[in-house]
Design a protein around this motif. Structure first.
Motif, PDB file in Angstrom:
ATOM      1  N   LEU A  22      41.027  45.759  34.297  1.00  0.00           N
ATOM      2  CA  LEU A  22      40.413  44.254  34.213  1.00  0.00           C
ATOM      3  C   LEU A  22      41.523  43.634  33.031  1.00  0.00           C
ATOM      4  CD1 LEU A  22      36.710  44.816  33.735  1.00  0.00           C
ATOM      5  CD2 LEU A  22      37.889  43.751  35.673  1.00  0.00           C
ATOM      6  N   LEU A  25      39.705  40.337  27.617  1.00  0.00           N
ATOM      7  CA  LEU A  25      38.851  39.287  27.560  1.00  0.00           C
ATOM      8  C   LEU A  25      38.976  37.860  27.213  1.00  0.00           C
ATOM      9  CD1 LEU A  25      35.684  39.323  27.901  1.00  0.00           C
ATOM     10  CD2 LEU A  25      35.156  39.659  25.676  1.00  0.00           C
ATOM     11  N   GLU A  27      41.574  36.496  28.638  1.00  0.00           N
ATOM     12  CA  GLU A  27      42.374  36.079  29.689  1.00  0.00           C
ATOM     13  C   GLU A  27      41.225  35.954  30.828  1.00  0.00           C
ATOM     14  OE1 GLU A  27      45.286  35.194  32.671  1.00  0.00           O
ATOM     15  OE2 GLU A  27      45.036  35.097  30.593  1.00  0.00           O
ATOM     16  N   GLN A  28      40.196  36.867  30.693  1.00  0.00           N
ATOM     17  CA  GLN A  28      39.161  36.693  31.715  1.00  0.00           C
ATOM     18  C   GLN A  28      38.006  35.308  31.522  1.00  0.00           C
ATOM     19  OE1 GLN A  28      36.200  39.795  32.103  1.00  0.00           O
ATOM     20  NE2 GLN A  28      37.791  41.360  31.315  1.00  0.00           N
ATOM     21  N   HIS A  29      38.206  34.832  30.242  1.00  0.00           N
ATOM     22  CA  HIS A  29      37.522  33.625  30.100  1.00  0.00           C
ATOM     23  C   HIS A  29      38.340  32.493  30.187  1.00  0.00           C
ATOM     24  CE1 HIS A  29      34.056  34.838  27.562  1.00  0.00           C
ATOM     25  NE2 HIS A  29      35.002  35.823  26.684  1.00  0.00           N
ATOM     26  N   ILE A  31      40.234  32.366  32.949  1.00  0.00           N
ATOM     27  CA  ILE A  31      40.150  32.414  34.314  1.00  0.00           C
ATOM     28  C   ILE A  31      38.877  31.785  34.602  1.00  0.00           C
ATOM     29  CG2 ILE A  31      39.789  33.898  36.280  1.00  0.00           C
ATOM     30  CD1 ILE A  31      41.823  36.036  34.964  1.00  0.00           C
ATOM     31  N   VAL A  32      37.944  32.313  34.067  1.00  0.00           N
ATOM     32  CA  VAL A  32      36.577  31.349  34.566  1.00  0.00           C
ATOM     33  C   VAL A  32      36.730  29.882  34.050  1.00  0.00           C
ATOM     34  CG1 VAL A  32      34.311  31.259  33.701  1.00  0.00           C
ATOM     35  CG2 VAL A  32      35.361  33.442  34.209  1.00  0.00           C
TER      36      VAL A  32
END
Length: 67
Positions: A22, A25, A27-29, A31-32
């Motif tokens: 994954l 974090l 980067e996940q935020h 993306i979202v």
């Protein structure tokens, strides 16, 4: 790997035993947030499309009333 209806399925142990990479974090935020922005734009476009269809129907009815 085949279910009762002939559908292929992944065995549960595959998910419990595998590591899935994954992004970090932050980067996940990011993306979202981008997806949320794009979904908002999709909603705007859907509303504009609905308004255009309503206007088109209104104009068609006006023309047909004059025929």
């Amino acid at each position: 790997m085949t279910g009762s209806a002939g559908q292929k399925r992944v065995p549960t142990p595959y998910f419990t035993e595998q590591l899935f990479p994954l992004p970090p974090l932050p980067e996940q935020h990011r993306i979202v947030a981008k997806i949320d922005k794009l979904m908002g734009r999709c909603n705007e476009l859907e509303n504009l499309r609905g308004a255009a269809i309503a206007k088109q129907t209104e104009l068609l009815n006006a023309v047909m009333a004059q025929v």
